[in-house]
Design a protein around this motif. Structure first.
Motif, mmCIF file in Angstrom:
data_model
loop_
_atom_site.group_PDB
_atom_site.id
_atom_site.type_symbol
_atom_site.label_atom_id
_atom_site.label_comp_id
_atom_site.label_asym_id
_atom_site.label_seq_id
_atom_site.Cartn_x
_atom_site.Cartn_y
_atom_site.Cartn_z
ATOM 1 N N ASP A 295 -29.707 15.362 -32.219
ATOM 2 C CA ASP A 295 -29.334 16.698 -31.758
ATOM 3 C C ASP A 295 -29.900 17.000 -30.376
ATOM 4 O O ASP A 295 -29.412 17.900 -29.700
ATOM 5 N N GLU A 296 -30.887 16.267 -29.955
ATOM 6 C CA GLU A 296 -31.488 16.494 -28.634
ATOM 7 C C GLU A 296 -30.686 15.836 -27.513
ATOM 8 O O GLU A 296 -30.504 16.427 -26.454
ATOM 9 N N SER A 297 -30.196 14.605 -27.739
ATOM 10 C CA SER A 297 -29.542 13.886 -26.646
ATOM 11 C C SER A 297 -28.112 13.460 -26.946
ATOM 12 O O SER A 297 -27.474 12.835 -26.107
ATOM 13 N N GLN B 267 -21.622 18.340 -23.684
ATOM 14 C CA GLN B 267 -22.923 18.779 -24.197
ATOM 15 C C GLN B 267 -22.974 20.289 -24.405
ATOM 16 O O GLN B 267 -22.671 21.061 -23.500
ATOM 17 N N ASP B 268 -23.349 20.657 -25.634
ATOM 18 C CA ASP B 268 -23.465 22.069 -25.998
ATOM 19 C C ASP B 268 -24.480 22.159 -27.135
ATOM 20 O O ASP B 268 -24.126 22.053 -28.305
ATOM 21 N N THR B 269 -25.740 22.356 -26.775
ATOM 22 C CA THR B 269 -26.807 22.335 -27.782
ATOM 23 C C THR B 269 -26.780 23.547 -28.709
ATOM 24 O O THR B 269 -27.466 23.548 -29.722
ATOM 25 N N SER B 270 -25.975 24.537 -28.385
ATOM 26 C CA SER B 270 -25.882 25.685 -29.286
ATOM 27 C C SER B 270 -24.767 25.518 -30.325
ATOM 28 O O SER B 270 -24.687 26.293 -31.280
ATOM 29 N N LEU C 42 -23.757 22.177 -32.032
ATOM 30 C CA LEU C 42 -23.943 20.724 -32.159
ATOM 31 C C LEU C 42 -22.752 20.011 -32.791
ATOM 32 O O LEU C 42 -22.368 18.921 -32.351
ATOM 33 N N TRP D 170 -20.088 19.739 -30.176
ATOM 34 C CA TRP D 170 -20.485 18.754 -29.166
ATOM 35 C C TRP D 170 -20.192 17.351 -29.681
ATOM 36 O O TRP D 170 -19.569 16.538 -28.984
#
Length: 137
Positions: free
Chosen positions: A67-69, A101-104, A106, A109
């Motif tokens: 989930d980070e990268s 990329q969209d960390t909000s 996941l 993304w």
């Protein structure tokens, strides 16, 4: 004397770092089509058949996503190393990973980056890989 101690400490740190990275790298194994199908079934149940959530669950279980990268391009390229285009595949995966990329969100993304990366030749390789299990059935 102090210089010798410093060199010993530096070499020790280097060896420890190499051992840790080797151990971490050796834990992950190339997934088989059978493993993918087994994990896919579990993920479908966990995500109640929602496509984006199922995909993210699957690639996490296979060790291809964090989930980070996002996607681990190197691991994905290793799965398809037989096509002799590892560098190109890594570039495609990394590009799609960055672009989507969209960390909000996941799940989105993971899904959109997958769709981006598999829109070309890589998509055919994925279908071929997955059909290996269907042939065995």
């Amino acid at each position: 004397m102090n210089r010798l101690r410093l060199e010993i400490i530096c070499w020790s740190c280097l060896l420890i770092a190499m051992a840790v990275s080797t151990e971490a790298a050796s834990v992950w194994k190339l997934p088989t089509a059978e493993m993918v199908y087994e994990d896919l079934e579990k993920c479908r149940q966990e995500s109640q058949e929602e496509d984006a959530a199922t995909l993210r669950c699957l690639v996490k279980k296979l060790g291809l996503w964090t989930d980070e990268s996002g996607y681990n391009a190197r691991r994905i390229a290793k799965i398809f190393a037989g096509h002799n285009q590892m560098e190109e595949l890594m570039l495609v995966v990394e590009h799609c990973n960055r672009m989507e990329q969209d960390t909000s969100h996941l799940d989105d993304w993971a899904f959109l980056a997958y769709r981006c990366a598999t829109s070309g030749q890589f998509g055919h390789w994925v279908k071929d890989f997955m059909s290996q299990k269907e042939v065995e059935r």
